[in-house]
Design a protein around this motif. Sequence first.
Motif: not given
Length: 185
Positions: A7-15
């Motif tokens: 959740g913290i490191l994810g960037y750019g949407g789900g895929p």
Amino acid sequence: MAMLRTGILGYGGGPSIVPLVRYEAVTRFQWMKDEEFMEVLAIANTLPGPIATKLAGYLGYRLKGTSGAAVGVLAHIVPTCVAMVGLYSFIQFFSTSHVIKGMIAAVVPIVAVMLGVMAYEFGEKAIKGLGWVAGITFFVISFLLLQTFSVHPAIVIFLFLLYGSFHHKLKDKWKKKQLGSGEDA
């Protein structure tokens, strides 16, 4: 903690978060094998809603039941919600800055490479499991369905899941037929 990191490191949407979830579930904590993750991902893609949230919920449920699913989903989405409020204020304040535009543009190739590596690894496993001819044939069929005929991705995934449920039966039947015709000669 794993879903909090995604959740913290994810960037750019789900895929774009899927490779991060895969790393946490398969490589780091070894909650499942890569093949099982691919199956879960395929099924999750057929369901409505954000893919990363569905994966967080599934992993939480798998480990700790209903309460684990709730914690997994919350751990994944709360950092994003907090960050969205903060970043929206920040971006509104600096919306004309070339530095901010450059930072956002710099992330796009990274996400593309992460998705490309994951697609290559999945393709490599598909070729090992199906063989070159079937792997390339299914790639071409899926490409044509998605790009030429504009079939919704969920329908394409469902069709291949349906085929996959019969694949081993068809393969065994074909082998028996080959062995039977070889004995007649």
